[in-house]
Scaffold this motif. Structure first.
Motif, PDB file in Angstrom:
ATOM      1  N   GLY A 168     -16.074 -16.300 -33.660  1.00 41.44           N
ATOM      2  CA  GLY A 168     -16.610 -17.609 -34.021  1.00 41.44           C
ATOM      3  C   GLY A 168     -17.259 -18.367 -32.886  1.00 41.44           C
ATOM      4  O   GLY A 168     -17.264 -19.603 -32.874  1.00 41.44           O
ATOM      5  N   VAL A 169     -17.850 -17.633 -31.919  1.00 44.31           N
ATOM      6  CA  VAL A 169     -18.566 -18.261 -30.810  1.00 44.31           C
ATOM      7  C   VAL A 169     -19.939 -17.615 -30.703  1.00 44.31           C
ATOM      8  O   VAL A 169     -20.079 -16.396 -30.839  1.00 44.31           O
ATOM      9  CB  VAL A 169     -17.795 -18.099 -29.478  1.00 44.31           C
ATOM     10  N   LEU A 170     -20.958 -18.424 -30.459  1.00 48.99           N
ATOM     11  CA  LEU A 170     -22.326 -17.924 -30.334  1.00 48.99           C
ATOM     12  C   LEU A 170     -22.533 -17.281 -28.961  1.00 48.99           C
ATOM     13  O   LEU A 170     -22.293 -17.912 -27.929  1.00 48.99           O
ATOM     14  CB  LEU A 170     -23.329 -19.062 -30.519  1.00 48.99           C
ATOM     15  N   ALA A 171     -22.987 -16.046 -28.956  1.00 53.01           N
ATOM     16  CA  ALA A 171     -23.266 -15.336 -27.707  1.00 53.01           C
ATOM     17  C   ALA A 171     -24.683 -15.641 -27.238  1.00 53.01           C
ATOM     18  O   ALA A 171     -25.574 -15.953 -28.034  1.00 53.01           O
ATOM     19  CB  ALA A 171     -23.097 -13.829 -27.913  1.00 53.01           C
ATOM     20  N   THR A 172     -24.895 -15.537 -25.936  1.00 55.47           N
ATOM     21  CA  THR A 172     -26.208 -15.769 -25.336  1.00 55.47           C
ATOM     22  C   THR A 172     -26.487 -14.667 -24.321  1.00 55.47           C
ATOM     23  O   THR A 172     -25.822 -14.579 -23.287  1.00 55.47           O
ATOM     24  CB  THR A 172     -26.264 -17.130 -24.620  1.00 55.47           C
ATOM     25  N   ALA A 173     -27.452 -13.816 -24.605  1.00 56.65           N
ATOM     26  CA  ALA A 173     -27.793 -12.734 -23.684  1.00 56.65           C
ATOM     27  C   ALA A 173     -28.625 -13.285 -22.528  1.00 56.65           C
ATOM     28  O   ALA A 173     -29.493 -14.127 -22.708  1.00 56.65           O
ATOM     29  CB  ALA A 173     -28.576 -11.655 -24.421  1.00 56.65           C
ATOM     30  N   LYS A 174     -28.362 -12.776 -21.321  1.00 57.52           N
ATOM     31  CA  LYS A 174     -29.077 -13.272 -20.153  1.00 57.52           C
ATOM     32  C   LYS A 174     -29.195 -12.167 -19.106  1.00 57.52           C
ATOM     33  O   LYS A 174     -28.477 -11.162 -19.184  1.00 57.52           O
ATOM     34  CB  LYS A 174     -28.357 -14.495 -19.578  1.00 57.52           C
ATOM     35  N   HIS A 175     -30.118 -12.335 -18.141  1.00 58.19           N
ATOM     36  CA  HIS A 175     -31.117 -13.395 -17.951  1.00 58.19           C
ATOM     37  C   HIS A 175     -32.465 -12.766 -18.264  1.00 58.19           C
ATOM     38  O   HIS A 175     -32.937 -11.941 -17.477  1.00 58.19           O
ATOM     39  CB  HIS A 175     -31.108 -13.911 -16.524  1.00 58.19           C
ATOM     40  N   PHE A 176     -33.055 -13.135 -19.387  1.00 56.51           N
ATOM     41  CA  PHE A 176     -34.299 -12.516 -19.834  1.00 56.51           C
ATOM     42  C   PHE A 176     -35.430 -12.843 -18.860  1.00 56.51           C
ATOM     43  O   PHE A 176     -35.590 -14.003 -18.465  1.00 56.51           O
ATOM     44  CB  PHE A 176     -34.673 -13.019 -21.238  1.00 56.51           C
ATOM     45  N   PRO A 177     -36.237 -11.843 -18.502  1.00 55.29           N
ATOM     46  CA  PRO A 177     -36.223 -10.456 -18.981  1.00 55.29           C
ATOM     47  C   PRO A 177     -35.442  -9.483 -18.103  1.00 55.29           C
ATOM     48  O   PRO A 177     -35.495  -8.279 -18.336  1.00 55.29           O
ATOM     49  CB  PRO A 177     -37.708 -10.100 -18.985  1.00 55.29           C
ATOM     50  N   GLY A 178     -34.716  -9.967 -17.081  1.00 56.11           N
ATOM     51  CA  GLY A 178     -33.890  -9.069 -16.286  1.00 56.11           C
ATOM     52  C   GLY A 178     -33.786  -9.496 -14.836  1.00 56.11           C
ATOM     53  O   GLY A 178     -34.801  -9.583 -14.132  1.00 56.11           O
ATOM     54  N   HIS A 179     -32.545  -9.752 -14.364  1.00 56.12           N
ATOM     55  CA  HIS A 179     -32.300 -10.251 -13.015  1.00 56.12           C
ATOM     56  C   HIS A 179     -31.780  -9.149 -12.099  1.00 56.12           C
ATOM     57  O   HIS A 179     -31.389  -9.402 -10.966  1.00 56.12           O
ATOM     58  CB  HIS A 179     -31.265 -11.387 -13.083  1.00 56.12           C
ATOM     59  N   GLY A 180     -31.783  -7.896 -12.558  1.00 56.05           N
ATOM     60  CA  GLY A 180     -31.076  -6.851 -11.831  1.00 56.05           C
ATOM     61  C   GLY A 180     -31.802  -6.255 -10.650  1.00 56.05           C
ATOM     62  O   GLY A 180     -31.166  -5.706  -9.743  1.00 56.05           O
TER      63      GLY A 180
END
Length: 559
Positions: free
Chosen positions: A213-225
């Motif tokens: 019941g928690v909204l996920a947020t993918a990061k860091h677009f487009p890629g910090h690697g």
């Protein structure tokens, strides 16, 4: 020029007056009206003032333990979201109380729109909500184990804890690839360097968050690697061509978009061979609208990384221009770690622009509509975080009792043998053992296995002066010991461990941070990787492996 400024001031004041008058009017609908979510979101934004529309796109954090009056004033104005940072959270009961107060203020607004309340609870060493919340093995440990179910349950248990406090959005998972091994900002926050594996594990994390019941947020677009720079202090420049970018950085997001990830965080990252203007992705129409929305088909929210970071402002020139560019690029929520003053240019200039630039106003309105639609979908789902968390229930949910058992098991699945040496090593074969580390749990678990062991304590974040103190005192302490079991989580810890090189002692290294630290410790008898910063579960798992209680099966998740 003076006349023009006078007219501008009059327009702004008039806009504020109109906004104030509108606030006295009762709209035809509110957030809880019975209507299809798409239709209701459009109806609300049609009736909103410019001030209410722009406010809905802002997310502010605050300094100190409790929100200041200024933040309540923003919520009264129609602020869309707030962010709980690590400096707010030692007292989780106060966190719950603060969220209740802010949501109560939001409920008194014209449209009764709840706040998105976000935090960074990635697992591993990024854990903004503190108190008794779980310190978990983290993403690289999940990558070492390789089980999507471990990612799913990690997100599930993390989310159950923060949901108890009324936090409804988590800035996780981090799906940056561990490409640049010198990175000080990503490191063990990454699942590893394999794009497909990262996508699969990231998608599992999103699904586990949703189930809790928690909204996920993918990061860091487009890629910090693929950079060693931290965008808090500089704008990282990543010089890769489009083919590399497409086949590497974008791959995890294809999995996440298929999983319907509800939010993506845009990074302050420049890819000049792809976006020739040099604009950071967070301010780039190409990256966020052309690529992410139109080409990749992403439908969810786009949220900026913190706009107080130098990586955002160095390109835009001013904070007000950075906010403007972020909205124009396609972000729906603009994040600031500090609460802006009510008369700041980032507010006044962009509010004025809505009266003079119809294209900008429509973009703000579109962003506000997306935010409200996402809130309707979430808060009316039947599985949302409580708007007014009950402090009396916190002790029964934090730490998550089911999660405690799971995280120890997951830590065991992640432990990786980099160098076998004498392992396993029972007490009757170890001789005199010296335990060296920081955490009380390490010494307790070590003494359970090696009851007669000696102890040498140093702090977890050992500075240069303490490091020298340790090195000066080791000769008088280490004599007479046959085996040294030492925890390594920093370069200074490597210096301490290297004291024993050539000493003839059996040295067992437990690396509980980025495995690259062990490159200078290959002389040691044995090396185990646990990947997690300050994690009791990982330390217990590594000590169990040293003692032969299980055979480690983890694999280093990068080449």
């Amino acid at each position: 020029m003076k006349a023009k400024k006078l007219v501008t001031t009059i327009l702004i004041l008039a806009g504020g007056l109109i906004s104030g008058l509108s606030a006295q009017q009762t709209p035809s609908v509110n957030f809880w009206s019975r209507m299809a979510n798409d239709e209701l979101a459009a109806k609300i934004t049609d009736e909103m003032t410019d001030s209410e529309l722009l406010s809905q796109t802002f997310m502010f954090g605050w300094a100190g333990a409790e929100p200041p009056e200024l933040l309540y004033q923003w919520v009264e104005r129609g602020l869309g979201s707030v962010k709980v940072f690590g400096w707010n959270t030692d007292d989780i009961y106060l966190v719950a109380k603060s969220i209740t107060g802010l949501q109560t203020q939001a409920a008194e607004g014209r449209f009764q729109i709840p706040l998105f309340v976000a935090t960074d609870q990635e697992g591993g060493w990024i854990r903004h909500v503190k108190g008794d919340t779980s310190i978990t093995p983290g993403n690289m440990a999940i990558g070492a184990g390789g089980y999507p179910s471990d990612s799913w349950y990690t997100a599930y248990y993390i989310s159950r804890e923060i949901k108890t406090l009324g936090i409804n959005m988590n800035f996780a998972p981090t799906v940056d690839l561990f490409t640049d091994h010198d990175s000080s900002i990503i490191g063990t926050r990454s699942f590893g360097d394999d794009p497909d594996k990262t996508g699969i594990l990231g998608a599992a994390f999103v699904s586990g968050s949703e189930a809790a019941g928690v909204l996920a947020t993918a990061k860091h677009f487009p890629g910090h690697g693929d950079t060693s720079l931290d965008s808090h202090g500089k704008l990282p420049v990543i010089n890769i061509d489009f083919d590399t970018f497409k086949n590497r950085e974008l791959t995890p997001y294809l999995y996440l978009i298929k999983e319907n990830v509800p939010a993506v965080m845009s990074g302050h990252l420049s890819f000049p061979l792809i976006e020739t203007s040099g604009a950071p992705a967070s301010l780039s129409y190409y990256f966020l609208t052309d690529l992410l929305r139109n080409q990749l088909g992403y439908k969810g929210l786009i949220i900026t990384d913190d706009m107080m970071m130098v990586g955002a402002t160095v390109y835009a020139g001013t904070m007000s221009n950075a906010f403007k560019m972020a909205l124009e690029a396609g972000n729906d929520i603009i994040l600031s770690s500090t609460t802006a003053k009510l008369n700041e240019a980032l507010w006044l200039k962009n509010l004025e622009l809505m009266t003079t630039d119809s294209t900008f106003r429509e973009r703000v309105k579109d962003a506000a509509r997306r935010v409200i639609k996402a809130k309707l979908d979430y808060f009316k789902s039947g599985n949302a975080a409580p708007l007014y968390p009950d402090s009396d229930t916190i002790d029964s949910h934090i730490p998550d009792r089911d999660g405690e058992k799971f995280f120890l098991e997951q830590a065991c699945r992640s432990v990786t043998v980099e160098k076998q040496g004498s392992l396993p090593l029972k007490a009757d074969k170890a001789g005199r053992v010296l335990l060296m580390g920081s955490l009380t749990s390490f010494f307790k678990a070590g003494k359970q296995r090696y009851p007669d062991a000696g102890e040498f304590h140093y702090t977890y974040e050992t500075g240069p002066n303490e490091t020298q103190w340790v090195l000066d005192n080791l000769p008088g302490v280490a004599n007479g010991y046959d085996t040294v079991i030492i925890c390594v989580s920093s370069e200074n810890h490597v210096k301490i461990a290297n004291y024993f090189k050539g000493s003839g002692k059996r040295v067992i290294v437990l690396c509980n941070m980025t495995p690259t630290l062990t490159e200078k410790l290959q002389w040691a008898d044995s090396i185990l990787l646990g990947y997690s910063w300050r994690c009791d579960y990982s330390l217990k798992a590594m000590l169990g492996a040293v003692n032969g209680e299980f055979v480690p099966q983890g694999t280093k998740p990068y080449n």
